[in-house]
Enzyme design. Structure first.
Site, PDB file in Angstrom:
ATOM      1  N   ARG A 156       0.856  -1.191   0.000  1.00 52.73           N
ATOM      2  CA  ARG A 156       0.000   0.000   0.000  1.00 52.73           C
ATOM      3  C   ARG A 156       0.893   1.242   0.000  1.00 52.73           C
ATOM      4  O   ARG A 156       2.107   1.130   0.163  1.00 52.73           O
ATOM      5  CB  ARG A 156      -0.920  -0.006   1.230  1.00 52.73           C
ATOM      6  CG  ARG A 156      -0.157  -0.324   2.504  1.00 52.73           C
ATOM      7  CD  ARG A 156      -0.635   0.390   3.687  1.00 52.73           C
ATOM      8  NE  ARG A 156      -0.549   1.834   3.532  1.00 52.73           N
ATOM      9  CZ  ARG A 156       0.587   2.527   3.655  1.00 52.73           C
ATOM     10  NH1 ARG A 156       1.740   1.949   3.912  1.00 52.73           N
ATOM     11  NH2 ARG A 156       0.578   3.838   3.509  1.00 52.73           N
ATOM     12  N   ALA A 187       1.005   5.080  -2.267  1.00 52.17           N
ATOM     13  CA  ALA A 187       0.970   5.333  -3.715  1.00 52.17           C
ATOM     14  C   ALA A 187       2.232   4.889  -4.474  1.00 52.17           C
ATOM     15  O   ALA A 187       2.139   4.110  -5.428  1.00 52.17           O
ATOM     16  CB  ALA A 187       0.647   6.810  -3.956  1.00 52.17           C
ATOM     17  N   GLN A 215      -2.973   3.226   9.623  1.00 49.32           N
ATOM     18  CA  GLN A 215      -1.619   3.163   9.030  1.00 49.32           C
ATOM     19  C   GLN A 215      -0.621   3.964   9.856  1.00 49.32           C
ATOM     20  O   GLN A 215       0.558   3.640   9.896  1.00 49.32           O
ATOM     21  CB  GLN A 215      -1.645   3.710   7.595  1.00 49.32           C
ATOM     22  CG  GLN A 215      -2.350   2.827   6.586  1.00 49.32           C
ATOM     23  CD  GLN A 215      -3.793   3.209   6.403  1.00 49.32           C
ATOM     24  OE1 GLN A 215      -4.450   3.680   7.326  1.00 49.32           O
ATOM     25  NE2 GLN A 215      -4.337   3.005   5.214  1.00 49.32           N
ATOM     26  N   ASP A 247      -1.770  10.785  -2.877  1.00 51.96           N
ATOM     27  CA  ASP A 247      -2.144   9.692  -3.789  1.00 51.96           C
ATOM     28  C   ASP A 247      -2.386  10.194  -5.202  1.00 51.96           C
ATOM     29  O   ASP A 247      -2.213   9.456  -6.169  1.00 51.96           O
ATOM     30  CB  ASP A 247      -3.382   8.968  -3.266  1.00 51.96           C
ATOM     31  CG  ASP A 247      -2.999   8.148  -2.046  1.00 51.96           C
ATOM     32  OD1 ASP A 247      -2.979   8.705  -0.936  1.00 51.96           O
ATOM     33  OD2 ASP A 247      -2.634   6.965  -2.223  1.00 51.96           O
ATOM     34  N   ASN A 252      -5.281  12.592  -0.500  1.00 53.17           N
ATOM     35  CA  ASN A 252      -4.452  11.764   0.400  1.00 53.17           C
ATOM     36  C   ASN A 252      -5.413  11.089   1.370  1.00 53.17           C
ATOM     37  O   ASN A 252      -6.638  11.310   1.313  1.00 53.17           O
ATOM     38  CB  ASN A 252      -3.409  12.630   1.119  1.00 53.17           C
ATOM     39  CG  ASN A 252      -2.375  11.788   1.857  1.00 53.17           C
ATOM     40  OD1 ASN A 252      -1.816  10.851   1.281  1.00 53.17           O
ATOM     41  ND2 ASN A 252      -2.138  12.065   3.123  1.00 53.17           N
TER      42      ASN A 252
HETATM   43  O1  MRU Z   1      -4.792   3.385   1.639  1.00 50.78           O
HETATM   44  P1  MRU Z   1      -3.311   3.553   1.666  1.00 50.78           P
HETATM   45  O2  MRU Z   1      -2.682   3.068   2.922  1.00 50.78           O
HETATM   46  O3  MRU Z   1      -2.647   3.007   0.429  1.00 50.78           O
HETATM   47  O4  MRU Z   1      -3.121   5.125   1.635  1.00 50.78           O
HETATM   48  C1  MRU Z   1      -1.835   5.666   1.638  1.00 50.78           C
HETATM   49  C2  MRU Z   1      -1.801   7.123   1.719  1.00 50.78           C
HETATM   50  O5  MRU Z   1      -2.812   7.801   1.715  1.00 50.78           O
HETATM   51  C3  MRU Z   1      -0.438   7.759   1.691  1.00 50.78           C
HETATM   52  O6  MRU Z   1      -0.408   8.906   2.461  1.00 50.78           O
HETATM   53  C4  MRU Z   1      -0.102   8.114   0.244  1.00 50.78           C
HETATM   54  O7  MRU Z   1      -0.251   6.982  -0.568  1.00 50.78           O
HETATM   55  C5  MRU Z   1       1.263   8.643   0.096  1.00 50.78           C
HETATM   56  S1  MRU Z   1       2.484   7.394   0.305  1.00 50.78           S
HETATM   57  C6  MRU Z   1       4.010   8.041   0.033  1.00 50.78           C
END
Ligand code: MRU
Length: 357
Positions: free
Chosen positions: A52, A54, A204, A245, A255
């Site tokens: 997970r 981005a 997270q 994202d 995000n």
């Molecule tokens: O749902 P996720 O855990 O994939 O979401 C991740 C995020 O929102 C992060 O902040 C984003 O991907 C940036 S990662 C460098």
């Protein structure tokens, strides 16, 4: 300055032709690596969030295409048929999660890399593997640059940086974007510290951000999502840095859900709110944040914690995974090419050389 991080989230293993990744579903209880052997397994790994963040799912997509190429090459050695089947697999992989544009970026980049190559099928397979590894290595270099540009913005000794979700080594191949800024800032001043939002519903921040910072010895304090205003009001937060994202051409940024609230509270308290993201997160094909597709996730993420229900049976639930922070609340976007400042419609065009002359 460079900080040595111990984490490599995703890696192509050449002698096995598999994608090896950290299983993020079991963190912080376990640090376990899993081998993804087929493009179907890669689709599931992205969808179920074994991988997970981005940039990490972008590289997972690139690996997924290499796996698909290996599979298709077993059925056909005709280049046109191979390309057609690969295109279908690319569409399939891109449909695993909708919001992070890095996934579409990396999958398309892989396909574009070979589509006019006029090579044999086996040569194209090898090209796709090599290219996936190239993108993987590039990601770490990009994050280090983001880290250094961001660290230059941390001017106060012993600064406290607040972040949301996980935009760290575990959301990328390594080093991280928002946490890349933290790592580089920490290399310059080891008295800086991080406040990490828990990040409901999937936590997270609690599960992953605190885990990776602790692993690298960077001081971190965990707070729940609603606490940020309290600490800002007390003067305990110097800056906010989060990942992204998808960033629209005008700077509006999607995000993790809760980022928008955080940006409003930070702006109210005159605390600089920064986005840290590679250029691959900027989607110049869309004008504003309204066009960013927002993933709607399982209601159980909200109604349950650790498998136990936390609300009345049958309660109505909505669970968007992301929100969009308007460009007007963003002090700067830290990229590998430097910090972009408002008006973003101009600075983004400039960094992509899209300005009309
Ligand atoms: O749902 P996720 O855990 O994939 O979401 C991740 C995020 O929102 C992060 O902040 C984003 O991907 C940036 S990662 C460098």
């Amino acid at each position: 300055m460079e900080f040595k991080s111990k984490i490599k989230t995703i890696e192509w293993i050449r002698d096995k032709n598999v994608s090896r990744m950290v299983d993020q579903l079991v963190i912080p209880y376990e640090y376990k690596l899993v081998d993804i052997k087929t493009s179907d397994e890669m689709f599931d790994a992205i969808k179920t969030m074994i991988v997970r963040g981005a940039p990490a799912i972008g590289i997972a997509g690139a690996h997924g295409i290499a796996l698909a190429a290996l599979e298709i090459a077993k059925d056909t050695k005709k280049p046109q048929e191979f390309l057609q089947k690969l295109k279908e697999r690319a569409q399939y992989l891109k449909s695993s999660r909708p919001t992070a544009v890095n996934l579409m970026w990396a999958v398309d980049k892989q396909y574009d890399y070979i589509k006019n190559s006029e090579k044999t099928v086996d040569e194209m397979v090898q090209m796709l593997i090599d290219h996936a590894v190239e993108l993987e290595n590039e990601d770490i270099e990009i994050n280090k640059k983001i880290g250094d540009y961001g660290a230059a913005l941390v001017t106060k000794k012993g600064a406290t940086i607040l972040t949301h979700c996980n935009a760290g080594a575990l959301a990328t191949v390594g080093y991280g974007t928002a946490l890349g800024v933290v790592r580089s800032a920490f290399a310059n001043d080891n008295t800086i510290q991080v406040f990490a939002d828990e990040t409901r519903p999937r936590q997270q921040g609690a599960r992953i951000t605190t885990f990776e910072l602790a692993m690298d010895g960077i001081p971190v304090t965990l707070i729940t999502d609603g606490m940020s205003g309290y600490f800002m009001n007390k003067g305990m937060i110097d800056m906010v840095v989060v990942g992204a994202d998808r960033i629209a051409a005008n700077g509006d940024t999607a995000n993790k859900i809760g980022t928008y609230n955080l940006a409003i509270v930070a702006n109210y308290h005159n605390i600089p709110f920064y986005i840290a993201a590679p250029l691959s997160t900027i989607d110049t094909s869309i004008e504003t944040g309204i066009e960013i597709p927002i993933e709607e996730r399982s209601h159980e993420e909200v109604t349950h914690i650790n498998g136990k229900t936390v609300c009345a049976q049958g309660v109505n639930v909505i669970n968007p995974g992301f929100d969009v922070t308007p460009a007007s609340l963003i002090k700067g976007i830290i990229t590998e090419k430097g910090v972009l400042y408002p008006p973003y419609s101009e600075s983004i065009k400039k960094v992509f050389n899209l300005l009309e002359v």
